[in-house]
Design an enzyme around this catalytic site. Sequence first.
Site, PDB file in Angstrom:
ATOM      1  N   SER A 102      26.976  79.509  41.192  1.00  0.00           N
ATOM      2  CA  SER A 102      28.371  79.781  40.875  1.00  0.00           C
ATOM      3  C   SER A 102      28.692  81.274  40.861  1.00  0.00           C
ATOM      4  CB  SER A 102      28.712  79.113  39.541  1.00  0.00           C
ATOM      5  OG  SER A 102      30.084  79.167  39.291  1.00  0.00           O
ATOM      6  N   ASP A 241      35.576  82.172  42.888  1.00  0.00           N
ATOM      7  CA  ASP A 241      34.211  82.586  42.545  1.00  0.00           C
ATOM      8  C   ASP A 241      33.258  82.138  43.651  1.00  0.00           C
ATOM      9  OD1 ASP A 241      34.198  79.861  41.994  1.00  0.00           O
ATOM     10  OD2 ASP A 241      32.889  80.049  40.258  1.00  0.00           O
ATOM     11  N   ASP A 243      31.151  79.778  44.240  1.00  0.00           N
ATOM     12  CA  ASP A 243      31.075  78.403  44.764  1.00  0.00           C
ATOM     13  C   ASP A 243      32.437  77.731  44.852  1.00  0.00           C
ATOM     14  OD1 ASP A 243      31.388  77.991  41.992  1.00  0.00           O
ATOM     15  OD2 ASP A 243      30.269  76.108  42.052  1.00  0.00           O
ATOM     16  N   ASP A 245      34.799  76.876  42.664  1.00  0.00           N
ATOM     17  CA  ASP A 245      35.396  75.943  41.699  1.00  0.00           C
ATOM     18  C   ASP A 245      36.257  76.657  40.658  1.00  0.00           C
ATOM     19  OD1 ASP A 245      33.410  77.068  40.128  1.00  0.00           O
ATOM     20  OD2 ASP A 245      32.495  75.164  39.525  1.00  0.00           O
TER      21      ASP A 245
END
Length: 444
Positions: A102, A241, A243, A245
Amino acid sequence: MAERKYFGTDGVRGKVGSFPITPDFALKLGWAAGKVLATHGSKKVLIGKDTRISGYMLESALEAGLTAAGLSAVFVGPMPTPAVAYLTRTFRAEAGVVISASHNPYDDNGIKFFSAEGTKLPDDVEEAIEALLEQPMDCVESAELGKASRINDAAGRYIEFCKSTFPTSLSLEGYKIVVDCAHGATYHIAPSVLRELGAEIIEIGTKPNGLNINEKCGATDIEALRHKVLEIGADVGLAYDGDGDRIMMVDHLGNKVDGDQILYIIARETLRAGHLKGGVVGTLMSNMSLEIALKQLGIPFLRANVGDRYVLEKMQENGWKLGGENSGHIIILDKNTTGDGIIASLAVLTAMAQHKLSLHELTGAVKLFPQVLINVRFAGGENPLNSEKVKAVAAEVEQRLAGKGRILLRKSGTEPLIRVMVECEDAVLAQKSAEEIAEAVKNS
């Protein structure tokens, strides 16, 4: 529920090269997951990743483990976490795997699984995988080995899905938008979505090299985005960000628009359209001004523990469809099964285009209260929050803030720290109150 040895709240995560983020553990994890999932239906597992260099190593190891257990691995390449959830569902895969850490630095990585429905794996499935990790590996007969393949148009499929959430009666024609993809998984998705909807796009953070994900860019560091928005006179800036999400935004004046403000805009628009089912879930860290603004609209608001997993759980418990965190995880269950930065940003852009209002105007009802956060280290042993002195000072501060602020005291789960948070309309009072409580914790 059994104690987890490997799976945390967001799968398995750590420093690359240190257990458990090693090729041998990823191989074993792929095999164990394959053995458990092979008892189900399609025998296909979808694998996506962000742009970290270690993703190549980990996806190859997972592939070897899965195929040894008799499952086929289907690669989608660099892909946002919510895209993997979506593609797992539409591809009718047995499960989805995301290789990502992430918003963390490039030398961290993680592995998490989605169910066939694009949601977190059930606890009993995770427990079964953990149990097999303690067993020696074996291999199915040669005729039963899995295969590896790739969905070449995976990005295009997700781009079309994202666009389908934006009303066909509207266009982003005339909007100048700066997009910061954190050199992460949205780098080849978000700019295409927005361009195809008509916007003029200026890209930053779209040149991943395996080592620069989240580095001075993206949702956790919006300075480059803010600078670019002001420099070119853009209408809005979007920061995802690593990833994909999470979403943070910047208005045309350079003001940060966080997850609480984004959640408010989406809640109000959903209410206006007559589609709001129940209320909105935030977290213990959600700003008090969000709660007040939602209350003024007659929208119920509940707080979950910090973490998108807990937000989703509380949404499901209540049958609600909208929730999120101030960090920018926004979950719209009518559109996807997990936090989705691109879809959340499109929901806000819909409101801007629909009402011909700037982002600055849309956030007018949520004037965020100043939040003061102080971390106080303690020597271990007795929890300072159980001290009568700390309780007395906290009660006194709460009384002083009644109706115009709140306090939150939490013990860190990973180190000997007490986190003191005070939120109040009056920034000076918030600072003074937080310092008072922190001093009591130190001297307890």
